[in-house]
Scaffold this active site. Structure first.
Site, short mmCIF file in Angstrom:
data_model
loop_
_atom_site.label_atom_id
_atom_site.label_comp_id
_atom_site.label_asym_id
_atom_site.label_seq_id
_atom_site.Cartn_x
_atom_site.Cartn_y
_atom_site.Cartn_z
N HIS A 3 -13.89 11.11 15.76
CA HIS A 3 -15.13 11.48 15.94
C HIS A 3 -17.08 10.74 14.86
CE1 HIS A 3 -14.88 15.37 18.86
NE2 HIS A 3 -14.24 15.33 18.06
N GLY A 47 -10.07 23.01 17.07
CA GLY A 47 -11.23 21.89 17.61
C GLY A 47 -11.29 21.21 18.64
N GLN A 48 -9.25 20.96 18.51
CA GLN A 48 -8.53 19.91 19.24
C GLN A 48 -9.22 20.16 20.75
OE1 GLN A 48 -5.57 18.09 18.67
NE2 GLN A 48 -5.72 16.26 19.65
N ASP A 89 -19.56 9.90 22.96
CA ASP A 89 -19.21 10.87 23.59
C ASP A 89 -19.72 11.58 24.74
OD1 ASP A 89 -17.47 13.62 21.72
OD2 ASP A 89 -18.78 13.72 23.97
N HIS A 116 -8.13 10.97 18.16
CA HIS A 116 -9.84 10.66 17.90
C HIS A 116 -10.53 10.70 17.15
CE1 HIS A 116 -9.22 13.70 20.16
NE2 HIS A 116 -11.31 13.78 19.89
#
Ligand code: AMP
Length: 145
Positions: free
Chosen positions: A109, A100-101, A37, A107
């Protein structure tokens, strides 16, 4: 609503899959890609994405690609724990902006959690490129191990 709608093939993760945008790649096979990230919430924050599913979120993705995704996420979680020795590891997946996307290609995390250290704010502070390169080298080495 960000939970629904059409998949945008110009999203940043689709560009990374096509090789049109860079990433600090850790792992790739025919179906799944994992990379660091750029705005990590902890040291080692990793993202795992499906390559063949044009899916915005967990509601869109087919079960086969979802299984491939979670298998690689588990593998990467193990590699991160082995290499970085955190006391915890958080595996998260957000669907829709209110959840929160921010990038609308599904994906996972993987966020190593170190005792006594809080988590950084989501998708906010860009990591130092040298630090990311060094971490990438460590983790790729561990993956080969
Ligand atoms: P989410 O908010 O769950 O959609 O997560 C998107 C994640 O992608 C955030 O943690 C961002 O920091 C991260 N991110 C955004 N752009 C990039 C990029 N170009 N390379 C790597 N990570 C990114």
């Amino acid at each position: 609503m960000s939970l629904h709608g059409n998949y945008d093939p110009q999203n940043i993760f689709a560009q990374i899959i096509r090789g049109e945008a860079p990433c600090y790649k850790l792992y790739e096979d025919d179906d799944v890609l994992a990379f660091l990230d750029l705005f990590p919430q902890s040291f080692g924050h990793t993202l795992v994405i499906p390559k063949r599913a044009a899916a915005r979120n967990i509601l869109d993705i087919d079960a086969d690609n979802l299984c491939k995704l979670i298998r690689v996420a588990q593998h990467l979680a193990q590699v991160l724990v082995d290499e970085l020795q955190p006391e915890g590891v958080q595996v998260a997946q957000f669907n829709g902006a209110p959840a929160g996307q921010t990038v609308f290609h599904i994906h996972m995390h993987i966020i190593p959690r170190f005792a006594g250290q809080g988590m950084g704010v989501h998708a906010t502070s860009k990591a130092d490129p040298t630090e990311l390169e060094q971490l990438q080298a460590r983790l790729v080495q561990r993956l080969r191990g």
